[in-house]
Write an enzyme that holds these catalytic residues in place. Structure first.
Site, PDB file in Angstrom:
ATOM      1  N   CYS A 103       0.827  -1.208   0.000  1.00 30.89           N
ATOM      2  CA  CYS A 103       0.000   0.000   0.000  1.00 30.89           C
ATOM      3  C   CYS A 103       0.868   1.268   0.000  1.00 30.89           C
ATOM      4  O   CYS A 103       1.858   1.346   0.726  1.00 30.89           O
ATOM      5  CB  CYS A 103      -0.905  -0.008   1.231  1.00 30.89           C
ATOM      6  SG  CYS A 103      -1.982   1.421   1.345  1.00 30.89           S
ATOM      7  N   GLN A 278     -11.038  19.181   6.783  1.00 28.57           N
ATOM      8  CA  GLN A 278      -9.818  18.596   7.352  1.00 28.57           C
ATOM      9  C   GLN A 278     -10.077  17.163   7.806  1.00 28.57           C
ATOM     10  O   GLN A 278     -11.109  16.897   8.417  1.00 28.57           O
ATOM     11  CB  GLN A 278      -9.347  19.439   8.535  1.00 28.57           C
ATOM     12  CG  GLN A 278      -8.724  20.751   8.124  1.00 28.57           C
ATOM     13  CD  GLN A 278      -7.336  20.576   7.535  1.00 28.57           C
ATOM     14  OE1 GLN A 278      -6.694  19.546   7.712  1.00 28.57           O
ATOM     15  NE2 GLN A 278      -6.875  21.585   6.811  1.00 28.57           N
ATOM     16  N   TYR A 307      -9.870  30.800  -0.200  1.00 27.04           N
ATOM     17  CA  TYR A 307      -9.982  29.335  -0.277  1.00 27.04           C
ATOM     18  C   TYR A 307     -10.754  28.870   0.958  1.00 27.04           C
ATOM     19  O   TYR A 307     -10.258  28.110   1.788  1.00 27.04           O
ATOM     20  CB  TYR A 307      -8.605  28.665  -0.335  1.00 27.04           C
ATOM     21  CG  TYR A 307      -7.662  29.235  -1.366  1.00 27.04           C
ATOM     22  CD1 TYR A 307      -7.691  28.779  -2.678  1.00 27.04           C
ATOM     23  CD2 TYR A 307      -6.734  30.223  -1.035  1.00 27.04           C
ATOM     24  CE1 TYR A 307      -6.824  29.298  -3.629  1.00 27.04           C
ATOM     25  CE2 TYR A 307      -5.868  30.750  -1.978  1.00 27.04           C
ATOM     26  CZ  TYR A 307      -5.913  30.284  -3.273  1.00 27.04           C
ATOM     27  OH  TYR A 307      -5.049  30.802  -4.209  1.00 27.04           O
ATOM     28  N   GLU A 331     -14.328  31.136  -2.411  1.00 27.39           N
ATOM     29  CA  GLU A 331     -14.164  29.685  -2.576  1.00 27.39           C
ATOM     30  C   GLU A 331     -14.596  29.301  -3.995  1.00 27.39           C
ATOM     31  O   GLU A 331     -15.601  29.793  -4.502  1.00 27.39           O
ATOM     32  CB  GLU A 331     -15.010  28.949  -1.514  1.00 27.39           C
ATOM     33  CG  GLU A 331     -15.303  27.491  -1.780  1.00 27.39           C
ATOM     34  CD  GLU A 331     -14.067  26.605  -1.908  1.00 27.39           C
ATOM     35  OE1 GLU A 331     -13.092  26.805  -1.165  1.00 27.39           O
ATOM     36  OE2 GLU A 331     -14.092  25.707  -2.784  1.00 27.39           O
ATOM     37  N   ASP A 377      -5.660  29.706   2.651  1.00 29.23           N
ATOM     38  CA  ASP A 377      -5.618  28.250   2.888  1.00 29.23           C
ATOM     39  C   ASP A 377      -5.741  27.523   1.544  1.00 29.23           C
ATOM     40  O   ASP A 377      -6.747  26.873   1.264  1.00 29.23           O
ATOM     41  CB  ASP A 377      -6.765  27.863   3.843  1.00 29.23           C
ATOM     42  CG  ASP A 377      -6.728  26.390   4.233  1.00 29.23           C
ATOM     43  OD1 ASP A 377      -5.735  25.700   3.923  1.00 29.23           O
ATOM     44  OD2 ASP A 377      -7.701  25.924   4.858  1.00 29.23           O
ATOM     45  N   CYS A 404      -0.777  22.744   3.577  1.00 29.77           N
ATOM     46  CA  CYS A 404      -0.644  21.292   3.715  1.00 29.77           C
ATOM     47  C   CYS A 404       0.576  20.784   2.958  1.00 29.77           C
ATOM     48  O   CYS A 404       0.865  19.596   2.993  1.00 29.77           O
ATOM     49  CB  CYS A 404      -1.915  20.580   3.252  1.00 29.77           C
ATOM     50  SG  CYS A 404      -2.307  20.878   1.530  1.00 29.77           S
TER      51      CYS A 404
HETATM   52  C1  LIG Z   1      -7.216  23.331   1.687  1.00 31.55           C
HETATM   53  S1  LIG Z   1      -8.893  23.609   1.268  1.00 31.55           S
HETATM   54  C2  LIG Z   1      -9.330  24.769   2.524  1.00 31.55           C
HETATM   55  C3  LIG Z   1     -10.786  24.876   2.848  1.00 31.55           C
HETATM   56  C4  LIG Z   1     -11.153  25.618   4.151  1.00 31.55           C
HETATM   57  N1  LIG Z   1     -10.327  26.784   4.383  1.00 31.55           N
HETATM   58  C5  LIG Z   1     -11.127  24.696   5.335  1.00 31.55           C
HETATM   59  O1  LIG Z   1     -10.244  24.821   6.192  1.00 31.55           O
HETATM   60  O2  LIG Z   1     -11.985  23.801   5.439  1.00 31.55           O
HETATM   61  C6  LIG Z   1      -8.712  24.545  -0.182  1.00 31.55           C
HETATM   62  C7  LIG Z   1     -10.001  25.035  -0.782  1.00 31.55           C
HETATM   63  O3  LIG Z   1      -9.682  25.856  -1.911  1.00 31.55           O
HETATM   64  C8  LIG Z   1     -10.609  25.629  -2.950  1.00 31.55           C
HETATM   65  N2  LIG Z   1      -9.906  26.066  -4.169  1.00 31.55           N
HETATM   66  C9  LIG Z   1      -8.904  25.453  -4.819  1.00 31.55           C
HETATM   67  N3  LIG Z   1      -8.422  26.228  -5.801  1.00 31.55           N
HETATM   68  C10 LIG Z   1      -9.141  27.378  -5.768  1.00 31.55           C
HETATM   69  C11 LIG Z   1      -9.093  28.597  -6.513  1.00 31.55           C
HETATM   70  N4  LIG Z   1      -8.210  28.752  -7.480  1.00 31.55           N
HETATM   71  N5  LIG Z   1      -9.956  29.564  -6.192  1.00 31.55           N
HETATM   72  C12 LIG Z   1     -10.877  29.407  -5.202  1.00 31.55           C
HETATM   73  N6  LIG Z   1     -10.943  28.289  -4.442  1.00 31.55           N
HETATM   74  C13 LIG Z   1     -10.092  27.292  -4.731  1.00 31.55           C
HETATM   75  C14 LIG Z   1     -10.963  24.175  -2.846  1.00 31.55           C
HETATM   76  O4  LIG Z   1     -12.237  23.919  -3.409  1.00 31.55           O
HETATM   77  C15 LIG Z   1     -10.926  23.949  -1.330  1.00 31.55           C
HETATM   78  O5  LIG Z   1     -12.202  24.143  -0.769  1.00 31.55           O
END
Ligand SMILES: C[S@@+](CC[C@H](N)C(=O)[O-])C[C@H]1O[C@@H](n2cnc3c(N)ncnc32)[C@H](O)[C@@H]1O
Length: 450
Positions: A103, A278, A307, A331, A377, A404
């Site tokens: 795995c 998360q 984000y 978002e 984020d 991350c």
């Molecule tokens: C790491 S997650 C963070 C979500 C939130 N901050 C949380 O802690 O639950 C990244 C988020 O960015 C969104 N995303 C990715 N690329 C994006 C972009 N170019 N513009 C807007 N949102 C985006 C994804 O759909 C996702 O929900």
């Protein structure tokens, strides 16, 4: 720290590409294992060439079997298949398939939790040094867990399905599915959904999300393109099918509920269709408190949550700035924005934008605003140079960057520095035990304040 190496061939040489010389895949070599590198492996050298060795620990001497060994390649990859001199922190993996050639889900099950955190701290420090020119002492903090140390924490797992309809996880850098009866890093409720005990037909992936409200987990099935999925009965789960035109309910709910307590305040969030949340149960609280500490948002201030997903940080910022302040959340996933709208209903100070962060950041409605604090984020790839430059141009007094991927964080740290923002604090959390992944919260402030 590499010592002499000896090679022993266990498989006939394959010809490789014409004119490219033989491929070393399958060859066993004896190596001294050097430092950990980003990606879940350690660096060794064999006849002058770098070899990234998985299932090893720095300072060990191992027999490593080459898994990618093209003659013309700058580096090779290998798995430690025998340990000749073990690190004292080496342990027997808890999972029978967390082994070479099996795995690919876990990278560090062969090390104690403390050793894993030490390795991750070295990786974060090394990436910040190499890509951002910073020298920091990094500590990776253990996340509280209800299960045995480092196990049963994953509330969301995406399983793959093999040709016989069995669910499992893919091998490392492989499309092959390793069928599983259990996944010891997934929670009891994820495993209890029953997906590992069943067979699926015409299905590519099976995602399981267990919310913190205790309701049956949600199973989201993605069919093989152009085929009709055959689903087993899953009486202990809600089930939905994801197709190009959306999510189709089969049974139960198409969302899960997450409950989070931050600084003593309870919050509830709806997360639809196995959307982003998360995966470690302690993550929302740990990250929420770290973001609030990094920004110290004050009543009446104007905050930006980029984000924003299902609205975790938006809710916390909204409560901190109060009814006299404002929060703009951006978002890209429409469904996540709908979820956030529902969860944040009643907080008049919140505005939710659906769309790309890169576009929002050049929208005059945003660039004309006063922005005091920003949460960034982004997904694994990071925010990127343009978004970072646009964030810096807003002139916020503090930016909290939730990352991350330490390499993306380090690249964006370098870009932020070019635009006048310096790293003023960093916390790192072990929110993905047994894997090489690590989550960071970095605080940036304008250089004059730094
Ligand atoms: C790491 S997650 C963070 C979500 C939130 N901050 C949380 O802690 O639950 C990244 C988020 O960015 C969104 N995303 C990715 N690329 C994006 C972009 N170019 N513009 C807007 N949102 C985006 C994804 O759909 C996702 O929900």
């Amino acid at each position: 720290m590499s010592g002499p190496t000896r090679a022993r061939r266990t498989r006939p040489r394959s010809p490789g590409r014409p004119g490219a010389g033989p491929d070393a895949r399958g060859t066993e070599i004896e190596v001294e294992v050097g430092p950990v590198a980003h990606g879940g492996h350690c660096v060794a050298r064999h006849e002058g060439r770098v070899v990234f060795v998985r299932h090893a620990l720095p300072g060990e001497r191992v027999v490593a079997r080459i898994t990618e060994g093209a003659a013309e390649a700058k580096f090779w990859r290998a798995d430690a298949v025998r340990v000749l001199r073990a690190d004292p922190a080496r342990v027997e993996p808890a999972c029978p398939v967390a082994r070479p050639g099996m795995c690919g889900g876990c990278d560090f099950q062969h090390a104690t939790g403390a050793k894993q955190r030490e390795l991750k701290a070295q990786v974060v420090a090394e990436q910040l040094h190499r890509l951002a020119g910073l020298d920091l002492d990094v500590v990776v903090e253990e996340a509280p867990s209800a299960g045995p140390e480092g196990l049963r924490w994953r509330t969301r797992t995406q399983f793959a399905v093999d040709a016989e309809g069995r669910t499992g996880l893919r091998g490392h850098r492989s499309h092959d599915v390793v069928p599983l009866e259990d996944c010891p890093i997934s929670t009891e409720r994820v495993v209890g959904s029953g997906v590992l005990a069943q067979r699926f037909g015409n299905v590519e992936t099976v995602e399981v999300a267990a919310g913190s409200d205790g309701a049956p987990p949600l199973v989201v099935v993605t069919p093989t393109p152009g085929r009709h999925a055959h689903l087993p009965r899953l009486p202990d789960a809600s089930v939905a099918v994801r197709t190009a035109d959306g999510l189709h309910r089969v049974s139960g709910r198409t969302w899960v509920e997450e409950r989070v307590t931050v600084r003593g305040e309870d919050h509830a969030f709806r997360v639809g269709g196995a959307g982003f949340w998360q995966v470690h149960p302690a993550a929302p609280t740990l990250l929420g408190e770290a973001v609030l500490a990094a920004l110290d948002p004050r009543p009446g201030e104007s905050a930006l949550d980029l984000y924003s997903g299902a609205g975790l940080f938006t809710a916390l910022l909204a409560d901190a700035v109060g009814a006299g302040g404002s929060v703009l959340a951006v978002e890209g996933e429409e469904r996540a924005v709908r979820d956030a709208r529902r969860s944040l209903h009643g907080r008049e100070q919140v505005e939710l934008w659906a769309g790309a962060v890169e576009e929002a950041l050049v929208d005059e409605e945003l660039t004309a605003r006063r922005v005091d604090v920003v949460v960034l984020d982004p997904p694994r790839s990071g925010a990127g140079r343009e978004a970072v430059a646009a964030v810096a141009a807003l002139g916020a007094r503090a930016v909290a960057y939730v990352a991350c991927d330490p390499a993306a964080l380090a690249r964006d740290t370098a870009s932020l520095a070019e635009h006048g923002y310096v790293l003023a604090g960093l916390r790192a959390f072990d929110l993905f035990p047994q894997t090489h992944h690590v989550e960071c919260v970095a605080r940036f402030v304008p250089r004059a304040q730094g």
